[in-house]
Scaffold this motif. Structure first.
Motif, PDB file in Angstrom:
ATOM      1  N   VAL A 154       0.840  -1.195   0.000  1.00 24.02           N
ATOM      2  CA  VAL A 154       0.000   0.000   0.000  1.00 24.02           C
ATOM      3  C   VAL A 154       0.880   1.251   0.000  1.00 24.02           C
ATOM      4  N   HIS A 155       1.936   1.218   0.780  1.00 22.45           N
ATOM      5  CA  HIS A 155       2.867   2.350   0.827  1.00 22.45           C
ATOM      6  C   HIS A 155       3.441   2.646  -0.553  1.00 22.45           C
ATOM      7  N   GLU A 156       3.855   1.605  -1.241  1.00 22.20           N
ATOM      8  CA  GLU A 156       4.427   1.785  -2.578  1.00 22.20           C
ATOM      9  C   GLU A 156       3.388   2.320  -3.557  1.00 22.20           C
ATOM     10  N   ALA A 186      11.938   4.477   1.345  1.00 25.49           N
ATOM     11  CA  ALA A 186      11.433   5.251   0.217  1.00 25.49           C
ATOM     12  C   ALA A 186      11.349   4.431  -1.059  1.00 25.49           C
ATOM     13  N   PRO A 187      10.154   4.291  -1.656  1.00 21.77           N
ATOM     14  CA  PRO A 187      10.048   3.701  -2.992  1.00 21.77           C
ATOM     15  C   PRO A 187      10.688   4.623  -4.028  1.00 21.77           C
ATOM     16  N   ALA A 188      10.814   4.134  -5.231  1.00 24.01           N
ATOM     17  CA  ALA A 188      11.422   4.920  -6.300  1.00 24.01           C
ATOM     18  C   ALA A 188      10.694   6.251  -6.473  1.00 24.01           C
ATOM     19  N   GLY A 189      11.473   7.315  -6.577  1.00 18.80           N
ATOM     20  CA  GLY A 189      10.915   8.644  -6.794  1.00 18.80           C
ATOM     21  C   GLY A 189      10.677   9.445  -5.533  1.00 18.80           C
ATOM     22  N   ALA A 190      10.693   8.791  -4.367  1.00 18.77           N
ATOM     23  CA  ALA A 190      10.486   9.475  -3.092  1.00 18.77           C
ATOM     24  C   ALA A 190      11.798   9.541  -2.330  1.00 18.77           C
TER      25      ALA A 190
END
Length: 310
Positions: free
Chosen positions: A170-172, A192-196
């Motif tokens: 859900v976070h991603e 942090a997922p990609a971009g964050a």
């Protein structure tokens, strides 16, 4: 022996030096950051409305694993004095709210109403403005500088107990949808997922408040961060599993809450009873399986209700 006026317990104590003009609140107000923020607001309201006057002592035993909790109380030093248990004076008026999480009344009303009632107020008589987190921000000024430009979206996927944590999937998905909307950079307290980017560790409550105050919006499953968002008038999207939104965020005009009820779990659960409870709570985040259309809809509604024009 002379009986003191005691709220919430049958307690008889010896008159001491504190005097009848003092109030001691035992376990004021719990061991979590969110409880402390709300409890201090209730006390601020009680003092503002004249329900409590004179010296106020909060008898507390600070949790060593939560260093930010005692820090929040230092900012309330102008209206409450912290004295470690068991040294807190038991004279004058004594309000005993020890073990309040086990009190059936606590699980039936909004937290702010619970504390207001224990402090001697009828919640319905308290102005709405005093049920918001108005005590904190003026006492925090000036906030420390941020290590990044303001205007980001702050995501808070981890709660004070694992029962309320946001699942990684859900976070991603949430971060991906936030980035796709172009609301600004995304900063998360989690991995942090990609971009964050990941929010730096905050050693002080002032640093944490600075990150909240610098956000364009807060998206959180942790209620302490929701209370801080209200304190600094930052729009907030709150995801709530174990508690109905009215129990925690009813009075926050800039907060939109999404309730994800947990099947098989008692309403307003405060403690993890078994691993099965955590599994049930995690499942609540997937009402439509792996399809996150509901999340997309929640973000659209949040933007329409609170972010328009910002």
């Amino acid at each position: 022996m002379s009986p003191c006026r005691v709220e919430g317990a049958d307690l008889r104590v010896m008159q001491g030096n504190a005097g009848l003009g003092s109030t001691t609140i035992l376990n004021g107000f719990g061991i979590s950051l969110g409880d402390g923020i709300i409890g201090l607001q209730a006390l601020f309201a009680a003092r503002s409305l004249g329900a409590i006057e004179g010296r106020v002592v909060l008898g507390r035993k600070e949790p060593p694993a939560k260093p930010l909790v005692p820090q929040i109380y230092r900012f309330a030093a102008d209206f409450a004095e912290v004295v470690p248990l068991p040294e807190a004076p038991l004279s004058g008026r004594v309000i005993d709210i020890r073990d309040f999480a086990f009190d059936p009344f606590f699980r039936q009303v909004a937290m702010i109403d619970f504390f207001l009632t224990r402090l001697g107020l009828q919640p319905s008589s308290v102005p709405a403005s005093l049920k918001r987190m108005t005590w904190l921000a003026p006492r925090m000024a000036p906030l420390p500088p941020l290590p990044m430009a303001p205007g980001y979206v702050l995501v808070c996927p981890n709660a004070s107990i694992p029962l309320r944590d946001m699942p990684d999937a859900v976070h991603e998905a949430l971060v991906a949808q936030l980035l796709a909307r172009g609301w600004g950079p995304v900063v998360t307290q989690g991995a942090a997922p990609a971009g964050a980017s990941t929010m730096p560790h905050c050693a002080t409550i002032a640093e944490l408040c600075a990150f909240v105050a610098g956000a364009r919006a807060v998206v959180s499953t942790d209620t302490a961060m929701v209370h801080l968002a209200d304190a600094f008038s930052v729009p907030c999207l709150a995801f709530m599993t174990t508690h109905r939104p009215a129990m925690r965020v009813r009075d926050y005009p800039l907060c939109r809450a999404v309730h994800l009820p947990v099947a098989g779990l008692p309403d307003n659960t405060e403690f993890v009873r078994s691993e099965a409870d955590i599994a049930a709570a995690q499942s609540a985040w997937f009402p439509e399986g792996e399809d996150f259309a509901w999340l997309d809809y929640a973000l659209d509604q949040f933007a329409s209700a609170t972010l328009r024009g910002r």
